[in-house]
Design an enzyme around this catalytic site. Structure first.
Site, mmCIF file in Angstrom:
data_model
loop_
_atom_site.group_PDB
_atom_site.id
_atom_site.type_symbol
_atom_site.label_atom_id
_atom_site.label_comp_id
_atom_site.label_asym_id
_atom_site.label_seq_id
_atom_site.Cartn_x
_atom_site.Cartn_y
_atom_site.Cartn_z
ATOM 1 N N SER A 80 61.466 -6.959 14.798
ATOM 2 C CA SER A 80 61.715 -8.417 14.952
ATOM 3 C C SER A 80 63.185 -8.564 15.255
ATOM 4 O O SER A 80 64.124 -7.164 15.165
ATOM 5 C CB SER A 80 61.333 -8.616 13.268
ATOM 6 O OG SER A 80 60.400 -8.663 12.930
ATOM 7 N N LYS A 104 64.815 -18.423 22.795
ATOM 8 C CA LYS A 104 63.990 -17.597 22.044
ATOM 9 C C LYS A 104 62.529 -18.426 22.524
ATOM 10 O O LYS A 104 62.282 -19.451 21.293
ATOM 11 C CB LYS A 104 64.248 -17.403 20.851
ATOM 12 C CG LYS A 104 63.430 -16.555 19.960
ATOM 13 C CD LYS A 104 63.969 -16.041 18.427
ATOM 14 C CE LYS A 104 63.299 -15.710 17.847
ATOM 15 N NZ LYS A 104 61.920 -16.418 17.056
ATOM 16 N N ARG A 125 52.143 -7.451 21.029
ATOM 17 C CA ARG A 125 52.824 -7.331 20.189
ATOM 18 C C ARG A 125 51.975 -7.145 18.997
ATOM 19 O O ARG A 125 52.488 -5.827 18.446
ATOM 20 C CB ARG A 125 53.643 -8.572 19.455
ATOM 21 C CG ARG A 125 54.831 -7.860 18.642
ATOM 22 C CD ARG A 125 55.718 -9.025 18.210
ATOM 23 N NE ARG A 125 56.645 -8.344 17.372
ATOM 24 C CZ ARG A 125 57.402 -8.265 16.688
ATOM 25 N NH1 ARG A 125 55.495 -8.240 15.687
ATOM 26 N NH2 ARG A 125 57.952 -7.856 15.816
ATOM 27 N N GLU A 159 56.649 -13.767 27.424
ATOM 28 C CA GLU A 159 56.266 -14.637 25.623
ATOM 29 C C GLU A 159 55.148 -15.439 26.471
ATOM 30 O O GLU A 159 55.659 -16.099 28.060
ATOM 31 C CB GLU A 159 57.259 -15.848 25.455
ATOM 32 C CG GLU A 159 56.745 -16.153 23.768
ATOM 33 C CD GLU A 159 56.681 -15.481 23.038
ATOM 34 O OE1 GLU A 159 56.775 -15.940 21.723
ATOM 35 O OE2 GLU A 159 57.170 -14.044 23.350
ATOM 36 N N CYS A 386 38.717 -41.375 -4.951
ATOM 37 C CA CYS A 386 39.098 -41.313 -3.496
ATOM 38 C C CYS A 386 39.627 -43.054 -3.311
ATOM 39 O O CYS A 386 39.112 -43.729 -3.068
ATOM 40 C CB CYS A 386 37.744 -41.339 -2.724
ATOM 41 S SG CYS A 386 38.070 -41.548 -0.940
ATOM 42 N N CYS A 389 36.542 -45.179 -0.954
ATOM 43 C CA CYS A 389 35.542 -45.156 -1.476
ATOM 44 C C CYS A 389 35.704 -45.454 -3.162
ATOM 45 O O CYS A 389 34.886 -46.101 -3.501
ATOM 46 C CB CYS A 389 34.343 -44.088 -1.135
ATOM 47 S SG CYS A 389 34.420 -42.608 -2.466
ATOM 48 N N CYS A 424 37.549 -35.391 -1.132
ATOM 49 C CA CYS A 424 36.317 -36.299 -1.871
ATOM 50 C C CYS A 424 34.763 -36.549 -1.858
ATOM 51 O O CYS A 424 34.730 -35.543 -0.994
ATOM 52 C CB CYS A 424 36.397 -37.735 -0.952
ATOM 53 S SG CYS A 424 35.040 -39.152 -1.384
ATOM 54 N N CYS A 429 31.098 -41.685 0.927
ATOM 55 C CA CYS A 429 32.131 -42.136 1.412
ATOM 56 C C CYS A 429 32.837 -42.953 2.740
ATOM 57 O O CYS A 429 32.571 -42.394 3.239
ATOM 58 C CB CYS A 429 33.426 -41.274 0.454
ATOM 59 S SG CYS A 429 35.255 -41.649 1.881
#
Length: 675
Positions: A80, A104, A125, A159, A386, A389, A424, A429
């Site tokens: 890294s 990057k 990698r 990349e 909820c 509902c 929920c 519902c």
């Protein structure tokens, strides 16, 4: 060379567009004579330069499915980079030396190896020490050269990315909002690591080289810049870079900061590396970082604002997502007033409360996030019912996060802790119903035009819809529907006609439309194909049977089993089946002479256009094609039966018959006759 490469790209784009128009749109945008002339010009340039791109119309890359991705240790660890958000630190890093300052990119790092001019290996990698071999997938990246003019061993790093426009197009094709991808990086990572490179090809992955590891016998005169230019001459797209001294760092950073506002390739910062190769290498490394390079992360623009509320948004699965509402602020050139908080764990870790002073920013200059809470009153009330509902809610704890955290979740969430989410639990519902019905009528499911989410909300609210089967009886409420806002006689007739048309459908469409958790379009097709399009077998399948399907795991298998074990779902599906005519796929007309047999196909083919066509031939007859020889393989197909290839050797070790195409077709003929 640059002009020739540009001409090759131009010709490739023209020829592909002509082919698309001819084969997909049934139109001609150029004559056959013109097509052949341009094709020959491209072929000539490829021979002259020794470079052939993966997306060139002159090559066809076969698709291949694998059982798993093999692992491989990198020749040298991929460390890294140390990080900074200060341009002053970048200038100090440069000191008296020139540096290359480049994007990057935010995707998946891949190491490519070329030998004798051909791509022979691609490895991710991974953890920096060991990566996954993804060679088949790399061969279908949009812009990668399959063959280059250089004949020594070449190893480079780059990349793999998916651009924002392509990411958005892919998400637009997913009608279920809950199933859409969080960001291009997640989508790219999954695309590059697919077991079936046909899927990778559809995702339009691109590759940008950022470092040359080895090029036998080439003298780069100790210059990183010359390495990058040489890679361009071999047909690679490289990350954009600027060569600067310490004095030029502020201007270069400002250039990239301006460009990222409209840059289509995901980037989360810049990388600085010394132009002088020997000097950089002489610095060595720390236990964690190389000393010849450093990453520059964008210093996020932040604004302080006041939290005015939390919107609790239910989905079709019952998951209730918290969305922070705050006084509008200007960020990165646009006005923002809301940000997803993702889950209860983040809500709690931020100590959110109404009226709190919060700091907001755009992650990677795009996605609004809460950076911190300055007040931390913690007085936010988690709803016990909820909001849609009024039914009861339930807090659920999901699996552990790894030490690095999950993609798409704010860093504010505590690492390593189980994630708390709000659900929920009311099966009736209305919000869950609306989302579920919206999926059911979507293009990839029953494809019923005229039933938008807003219309479905009205129909459910009026009590017309209690189950999927009720959709096919909406004509009983014709007078009421005609009187609804936005409807009239004609629109109602169009809706009823579309509903009648939807009665004839396919099993994959139906299975996807049921809204089974974790079952998207692709998984629905896999399941139907595995069980020979037999819904009875699918409904009775065990988790173990479903887990045998390539591409499905234990979680998805459990979702399917749980769905069909639910008595209410059983009754609803039985009622729905009484309204539908399930079309049998054409493959069912073919004798299933290869049912239960597993094949591996390798080498060139003669009787088929390519290995993909042979794979389809096998699957239409009930067989299965995998990418590697194992104890479960029944036959290896290789026209070079005496080859000493690794697959031939493995087959011989396991006592697996090796068939030429002629042998295979003779076997199919005799089995078809026997069937």
């Amino acid at each position: 060379m640059d002009q020739k490469l540009e001409r090759m790209k131009e010709l490739s784009a023209i020829l592909k567009e002509a082919s698309r128009a001819y084969y997909q749109d049934d139109t001609e945008i150029m004559s056959n004579l013109d097509y052949d002339r341009l094709y020959d010009e491209l072929l000539s340039l490829e021979k002259e330069t020794g470079i052939v791109m993966a997306d060139s119309p002159t090559v066809t890359v076969g698709y291949e499915a694998l059982d798993s991705l093999p692992k491989e240790r990198h020749e040298s660890p991929m460390l890294s980079l140390d990080k900074t958000k200060s341009p002053e630190d970048l200038a100090a890093f440069a000191g008296e030396h020139e540096i290359l300052l480049s994007w990057k990119l935010d995707g998946l790092t891949v190491v490519l190896t070329y030998q004798d001019g051909s791509l022979v290996k691609a490895v991710t990698r991974g953890n920096g020490e060991i990566g996954e071999v993804v060679t088949n997938n790399a061969k279908v990246f949009q812009n990668i050269p399959l063959r280059i003019s250089f004949r020594g061993e070449l190893i480079l790093r780059g990349e793999a990315v998916i651009t924002y426009p392509d990411f958005e197009k892919i998400n637009e094709e997913i009608s279920d909002a809950d199933a859409r991808y969080k960001n291009p990086r997640n989508l790219c990572s999954g695309s590059v690591r697919q077991l079936n490179n046909e899927i990778t090809a559809k995702r339009k992955v691109r590759f940008f080289a950022f470092a040359l590891v080895r090029a036998d016998g080439v003298d780069f005169e100790n210059s990183r810049g010359r390495q990058m230019e040489w890679l361009k001459s071999q047909g690679f797209e490289t990350v954009e870079y600027r060569k600067v001294t310490a004095a030029g760092v502020p201007e270069a950073v400002a250039y990239f900061a301006e460009k990222i506002q409209h840059y289509e390739v995901p980037s989360d910062g810049l990388v600085a590396i010394y132009e002088n190769i020997s000097y950089g290498q002489s610095l060595g490394r720390t236990a964690k970082f190389p000393r010849d390079s450093i990453a520059f992360k964008w210093k996020d623009e932040t604004r302080e604002t006041i939290l005015t509320g939390i919107e609790w948004s239910p989905s079709r699965t019952g998951l209730i997502n918290p969305v922070a509402l705050f006084e509008p602020v200007e960020l990165e050139g646009s006005t923002v007033s809301r940000a997803s908080v993702h889950n209860l764990s983040i809500v709690k870790s931020l100590g959110l409360g109404i009226g709190d002073h919060i700091v907001v920013y755009k992650a990677n200059m795009i996605i609004p996030q809460i950076a911190e809470n300055l007040t931390r009153s913690g007085n936010l009330e988690i709803p016990s019912v909820c909001p849609a509902c009024g039914g009861p809610t339930q807090i659920r704890r999901m699996g552990q996060r790894d030490a690095k955290g999950n993609e798409g979740i704010s860093p504010a969430e505590p690492e390593g802790e189980a994630v708390e989410t709000l659900y929920c639990v009311n099966e009736e519902c209305s919000a869950k119903k609306i989302k579920l019905y919206t999926l059911f009528v979507s293009r990839d499911a029953l494809n019923i035009e005229g039933l938008s989410e807003a219309t479905l909300e009205k129909l459910i609210g009026r009590g017309f819809l209690h189950s999927f089967a009720d959709i096919f009886h909406l004509s009983d409420y014709r007078d009421e529907i005609v009187g609804m806002e936005g409807f009239g006689d004609k629109s109602c007739e169009n809706l009823i006609r579309s509903i009648e048309k939807a009665r004839s459908t396919t099993l994959p469409r139906l299975l996807y439309g049921l809204g089974i958790p974790n079952i998207g379009v692709a998984n629905a097709k896999l399941i139907c194909r595995f069980f020979d399009y037999d819904l009875v077998r699918i409904r009775q399948a065990s988790a173990e049977e479903l887990s045998e399907i390539e591409g499905l795991g234990g979680v998805i298998a459990a979702s399917v089993v749980d769905y069909f074990a639910n008595e209410k779902n059983k009754l609803a599906l039985d009622a729905l089946l009484g309204e539908l005519q399930i079309e049998k796929p054409a493959a069912d007309d073919t004798a299933q002479s290869l049912a239960g047999k597993t094949f591996v196909v390798t080498g060139s083919v003669e009787h088929f256009a390519n290995r993909s066509e042979l794979k389809t031939f096998i699957e239409e007859r009930g067989g299965k094609v995998t990418g590697s020889v194992t104890g479960k393989t029944d036959f290896l197909i290789n026209n070079d039966t005496m080859s000493s290839s690794s697959k031939n050797r493995k087959a011989k070790e396991l006592g697996i018959p090796i068939l030429s195409e002629t042998d295979f077709l003779a076997m199919c003929g005799s089995q078809d006759e026997a069937g």
